[in-house]
Design an enzyme around this catalytic site. Sequence first.
Site, short mmCIF file in Angstrom:
data_model
loop_
_atom_site.label_atom_id
_atom_site.label_comp_id
_atom_site.label_asym_id
_atom_site.label_seq_id
_atom_site.Cartn_x
_atom_site.Cartn_y
_atom_site.Cartn_z
N HIS A 1 0.82 -1.21 0.00
CA HIS A 1 0.00 0.00 0.00
C HIS A 1 0.86 1.26 0.00
CE1 HIS A 1 -4.03 -1.81 0.83
NE2 HIS A 1 -3.29 -2.79 1.32
N ASP B 1 2.40 -5.83 2.64
CA ASP B 1 1.17 -5.11 2.98
C ASP B 1 1.49 -3.65 3.24
OD1 ASP B 1 -1.53 -4.75 3.36
OD2 ASP B 1 -1.56 -5.50 5.41
N HIS C 1 -9.29 -7.53 -1.41
CA HIS C 1 -8.96 -7.86 -0.02
C HIS C 1 -10.04 -8.81 0.51
CE1 HIS C 1 -6.11 -4.51 -0.02
NE2 HIS C 1 -5.71 -4.87 1.19
N ASP D 1 0.09 4.27 0.96
CA ASP D 1 -0.01 5.02 2.21
C ASP D 1 0.49 4.22 3.41
OD1 ASP D 1 -2.15 3.29 1.93
OD2 ASP D 1 -3.66 4.65 2.73
N GLY E 1 -10.07 -1.77 3.05
CA GLY E 1 -10.70 -1.16 4.20
C GLY E 1 -11.34 -2.21 5.08
N GLU F 1 -9.00 -11.76 5.42
CA GLU F 1 -8.09 -11.15 6.39
C GLU F 1 -8.82 -10.93 7.71
OE1 GLU F 1 -5.10 -7.27 6.81
OE2 GLU F 1 -6.85 -7.16 5.47
#
Length: 373
Positions: free
Chosen positions: A28, A314, A214, A30, A187, A217
């Site tokens: 990611h 990740d 995603h 961010d 998210g 998880e």
Amino acid sequence: MNTIPTEYRLEGDGANIQALPKVSLHDHLDGGLRPQTIIELADAAGVDVPVHDDDELGSWFAEKADSGSLVEYLKTFDLTTAVMQTSEGLTRVAREFVQDLAADGVVYGEIRWAPEQHLARGLSLDAVVEAVQTGLDEGIDDARNQGHAIRTGQLITAMRHADRGLEIAELAVRHRDRGVVGFDIAGAEAGFPASRHRTAFDFLAGQYLPVTVHAGEADGLESIRSALFDGRALRLGHGVRLAEDLTIERQDDENTYVSLGPIAQWVRDREIALELSPSSNLQTGAIEAWGDELIDHPFDLLYQLGFRVTVNTDNRLQSATSLTRELALLADAFGYDLDDFETFQLNAAAATFLPLDDREELAEVIREGFDEA
């Protein structure tokens, strides 16, 4: 400063893991900022930071993220996204992101991020995508000047709890010839299945833009099922809880006999890649059903059963990690050798969203690099 060791050696043949060619599928934007960059961008933007020392800030992120909860883990992104609200900030972060990947031996990276989270200071969706692509291109040039060859692709991400899926999917398609290679949703997973964005996934299928989702998880098999059949996912972001669909029938001194449920069978038979992220999976509690140490991670079970497992970071900042470190941790836990590492990288190369010819060229780069190790 980056406090992660840059060199890990594989026990046995002493291969320098950092020097091996690698493919990064789940990383990611961010979640990969340098702490010093956060401090400098925050000072310029008037954003508060908990500490002003880069080493201490790096430790703060790792401690906050190590919560055992995906919801708590995600709260650390409030700070990183706050300093990524200008074209200059986005370009700098993307440029440094590629520099750091190249320094870690990554030869191809797919970089995911959610444009809708970077509009607070008036930028448009298209403007933020263009700013990131500028940074990625600059990072590639920087790496080339340092003797590293690296390619990148953007994975445009929609936030699964929001209602902008179709708008973000359309954004991804608009930029598919300018750096975008695929689409994702991310998210809070539990309570927000892929089916909420079925219209977006239908549109993407009609445009032939590949999708990773995603799933598996912070939620279980039903979330994975929705990713596969509502989202038409070609890869599963994490997917670690697919192991819930495995039943150990019996064990003896030499073998473990396992039966696969229908979802696991589908994923294995169709070679749908699992974007496993060992350190992150520990931090978020994704593997709590099996234990709380890396040796408990079902990574090795999935690997031994023939699933297309890949190794990922990740979020390098939150997990204080690198792809090299993740491989080293797996080698320590499961006794993997150079052949295993090559398999993981070839798995990742085959699962990229590049055209077939490019995937084959990437696989050859990996084979050549491992032959020279």
